[in-house]
Design a protein around this motif. Sequence first.
Motif, short mmCIF file in Angstrom:
data_model
loop_
_atom_site.label_atom_id
_atom_site.label_comp_id
_atom_site.label_asym_id
_atom_site.label_seq_id
_atom_site.Cartn_x
_atom_site.Cartn_y
_atom_site.Cartn_z
N ALA A 116 27.65 4.66 34.75
CA ALA A 116 27.78 4.07 34.26
C ALA A 116 27.68 2.58 34.01
CB ALA A 116 29.46 4.11 34.32
N HIS A 117 27.56 2.01 32.74
CA HIS A 117 27.52 0.27 32.92
C HIS A 117 28.73 -0.21 31.68
CE1 HIS A 117 25.08 -2.96 31.92
NE2 HIS A 117 25.22 -3.59 33.10
N VAL A 118 28.99 -1.03 32.12
CA VAL A 118 30.39 -1.51 30.84
C VAL A 118 29.77 -2.55 30.70
CG1 VAL A 118 32.47 -1.58 31.27
CG2 VAL A 118 32.35 0.05 32.06
N THR A 119 29.79 -2.95 29.59
CA THR A 119 29.63 -3.91 28.85
C THR A 119 30.56 -4.75 27.90
OG1 THR A 119 28.56 -3.70 27.63
CG2 THR A 119 26.76 -4.98 29.85
N GLY A 120 31.41 -6.38 27.82
CA GLY A 120 31.54 -5.94 26.70
C GLY A 120 32.89 -7.99 26.74
N THR A 121 33.24 -7.85 26.69
CA THR A 121 35.26 -8.35 26.89
C THR A 121 35.94 -8.22 26.97
OG1 THR A 121 33.49 -10.37 25.52
CG2 THR A 121 35.92 -10.71 26.04
N TRP A 122 36.61 -8.45 28.19
CA TRP A 122 37.96 -7.99 28.34
C TRP A 122 38.94 -9.11 29.05
CZ3 TRP A 122 40.95 -3.69 27.25
CH2 TRP A 122 42.67 -4.08 28.22
N ALA A 123 40.23 -9.03 28.01
CA ALA A 123 41.12 -10.10 28.55
C ALA A 123 40.55 -11.72 28.13
CB ALA A 123 41.67 -10.03 30.20
N GLY A 124 39.50 -11.66 27.80
CA GLY A 124 39.16 -13.09 27.12
C GLY A 124 37.35 -13.40 28.00
N ARG A 125 37.08 -12.62 28.44
CA ARG A 125 35.90 -12.37 29.46
C ARG A 125 35.07 -11.79 29.71
NH1 ARG A 125 38.97 -15.07 35.12
NH2 ARG A 125 36.84 -16.29 34.57
N PRO A 126 33.72 -12.40 29.78
CA PRO A 126 32.42 -11.07 29.99
C PRO A 126 32.66 -10.19 30.71
CG PRO A 126 32.08 -13.74 30.58
CD PRO A 126 33.59 -13.49 30.58
N VAL A 127 31.80 -9.11 30.26
CA VAL A 127 32.18 -8.14 31.23
C VAL A 127 30.84 -7.07 31.50
CG1 VAL A 127 32.93 -5.19 32.24
CG2 VAL A 127 34.77 -7.33 30.69
N ASP A 128 30.75 -7.24 32.86
CA ASP A 128 28.72 -6.52 33.05
C ASP A 128 28.91 -5.54 34.15
OD1 ASP A 128 26.39 -5.47 32.76
OD2 ASP A 128 25.66 -7.74 32.48
N ALA A 129 29.59 -4.73 33.91
CA ALA A 129 29.54 -3.98 35.41
C ALA A 129 29.68 -2.80 35.65
CB ALA A 129 30.96 -3.64 35.42
N SER A 130 28.82 -2.00 36.42
CA SER A 130 27.81 -0.67 36.81
C SER A 130 28.84 0.00 38.05
CB SER A 130 26.25 -1.28 37.12
OG SER A 130 25.73 -1.58 36.45
N PHE A 131 27.72 1.49 37.56
CA PHE A 131 30.23 1.72 38.33
C PHE A 131 28.56 3.34 38.80
CE2 PHE A 131 32.80 0.11 35.60
CZ PHE A 131 33.53 -0.39 36.99
#
Length: 156
Positions: A116-131
Amino acid sequence: MLSVLPATGRRLLVASLAAAASLAPLTAAPASAAGAVPPPVRPEDGGDHLTVVVRHAGAARDGRFEVHCHPEAGHHPDVAGACRTLDTRTRWGRDPFAPVPAGATCTMLYGGPATAHVTGTWAGRPVDASFDRGDGCEAGRWDRMVPLLPKVEAAG
């Protein structure tokens, strides 16, 4: 009352006490409140929005999903559950999407080919995470993000 400190020492003591007293309001919050809630979402931030791309988890679970939280919306099988999981895992100073730490001791239990690859914004911070589910640590990291990520049974 007679002071045993010279005038310079008294000024230093008074200045030190005043500085310490000025810090008291910063420590007055109960420990349980520190880091217990995610930062507020400001309207100008556009809210919390994540794109989740899942592959090799099974035909019913693979795909591209949009999740909006605060308020909840999007194209995801369980938007409310995904937002609730993220809210629960979010703490000040800790990244809920952080990778497994380098050098972690992990079981060699293969959890299957899902990624899985999660991108976007969470809690005002950028997200770019791989699982992935390549070992016990990675599978555990994935499982902690269910239902944002689909529930996947371990490979046989």
